[in-house]
Write a protein that holds these residues in place. Structure first.
Motif, PDB file in Angstrom:
ATOM      1  N   TYR A  35       0.864  -1.042  -0.041  1.00 55.35           N
ATOM      2  CA  TYR A  35      -0.074   0.122  -0.026  1.00 55.35           C
ATOM      3  C   TYR A  35       1.130   1.147   0.102  1.00 55.35           C
ATOM      4  N   GLN A  37       0.522   5.538   1.442  1.00 61.00           N
ATOM      5  CA  GLN A  37      -0.143   6.369   2.145  1.00 61.00           C
ATOM      6  C   GLN A  37       0.153   7.731   1.922  1.00 61.00           C
ATOM      7  N   VAL A  88       4.759   7.093   1.740  1.00 61.83           N
ATOM      8  CA  VAL A  88       5.017   6.101   2.485  1.00 61.83           C
ATOM      9  C   VAL A  88       4.700   4.714   2.094  1.00 61.83           C
ATOM     10  N   PHE A  90       3.717   0.805   2.738  1.00 59.88           N
ATOM     11  CA  PHE A  90       3.606  -0.171   3.883  1.00 59.88           C
ATOM     12  C   PHE A  90       3.292  -1.523   3.150  1.00 59.88           C
ATOM     13  N   PHE A 104       0.581  -5.096   9.561  1.00 58.22           N
ATOM     14  CA  PHE A 104       1.537  -4.038   8.644  1.00 58.22           C
ATOM     15  C   PHE A 104       3.157  -3.987   9.077  1.00 58.22           C
ATOM     16  N   GLY A 105       3.785  -3.973   8.264  1.00 56.63           N
ATOM     17  CA  GLY A 105       5.173  -3.356   8.488  1.00 56.63           C
ATOM     18  C   GLY A 105       5.094  -1.967   9.039  1.00 56.63           C
ATOM     19  N   GLU A 106       6.555  -1.503   9.324  1.00 58.64           N
ATOM     20  CA  GLU A 106       6.511  -0.292   9.875  1.00 58.64           C
ATOM     21  C   GLU A 106       6.670   0.986   8.747  1.00 58.64           C
ATOM     22  N   GLY A 107       6.540   0.656   7.746  1.00 60.98           N
ATOM     23  CA  GLY A 107       6.554   1.708   6.536  1.00 60.98           C
ATOM     24  C   GLY A 107       7.964   2.070   6.100  1.00 60.98           C
ATOM     25  N   SER A 108       8.028   2.466   4.771  1.00 63.36           N
ATOM     26  CA  SER A 108       9.160   3.068   4.081  1.00 63.36           C
ATOM     27  C   SER A 108       8.908   4.326   3.551  1.00 63.36           C
TER      28      SER A 108
END
Lengths: 113, 116
Positions: A35, A37, A88, A90, A104-108
């Motif tokens: 995803y 964001q 961002v 995810f 979810f992962g912590e986001g990049s």
């Protein structure tokens, strides 16, 4: 917490360069998702995978490709990054049964200059 | 296509008070799941509560409860006894029960601030 690791966590790149984001899970879940964001848009699905080598497009897939050669890894590639892909990202996973909530992962955070 | 709408971009609540976040969705399906996720400043997405559409009883998790109105396609989140740690972005999400891969459709989010 679900075992999901995203890398890199932060990246700054220039327009036109290729970028690959990696998602690694240790939960052996069948489904994996990418995803993005953005403010005012919530989270929007880019691509998802329902098994090794099985992937499909989400609602904002243009400019992105994915690959899944192993259950635990799901790669998101921007072949030629554009400023509109600053976002961002995810990664998420879910099981193939039950209510199917995502973990979810912590986001990049990716910045394309 | 299914859509999820959160019409309140921002909300504010006094500590220890109650606040309700709104969510509406559009679907022609009769069987589906609804979720509320919390995203604090750490950016981590945390599942707060979920509701199965076939259940008439509203879901509750400690201080968090939902008001699920299936006919009105409304799914609001009530936070009681608000705490400073509740300050976050909240996302409403929808999933068809038979949707391949359990894809979630998210609303735009509501940013909740909690005043001491």
């Amino acid at each position: 917490d679900a075992g999901i690791t995203q890398s890199p966590r932060h990246k700054v790149t220039e327009t036109g360069t290729p970028v690959t984001l990696r998602c690694h899970q240790t939960e052996n879940h069948r489904y994996m998702y990418w995803y993005r964001q953005d403010p005012g848009h919530g989270l929007r699905l880019i691509h998802y995978s329902y098994g090794v080598k099985d992937t499909d497009k989400g609602e904002v897939s243009d400019g992105y490709s994915v690959s899944r050669s192993k259950t635990e890894d799901f790669l998101l590639t921007l072949e030629s990054a554009t400023s509109s892909q600053t976002s961002v990202y995810f990664c998420a996973i879910s099981e193939s049964h039950g209510p199917g909530e995502l973990f979810f992962g912590e986001g990049s955070r990716l910045t394309v200059l | 296509a299914q859509t999820v709408t959160q019409s309140q971009p921002e909300m504010s609540v006094q500590e220890a008070e109650t606040v309700t976040l709104s969510c509406t969705y559009d679907t022609s399906e009769s069987d589906y799941y609804l979720f509320w996720y919390k995203q604090p400043p750490s950016r981590q997405m945390i599942l707060v509560i979920r509701q199965e559409a076939y259940k008439q009883q509203n879901a509750t998790e400690n201080r968090f409860s939902v008001n699920f109105q299936k006919a009105a396609k409304s799914f609001s989140l009530k936070i009681s006894d608000s705490q400073l740690g509740d300050a976050a972005m909240y996302f409403c999400a929808y999933r068809r029960s038979y949707n391949q891969g359990g894809k979630l459709i998210f609303g735009q989010g509501t940013e909740l601030s909690v005043k001491p």
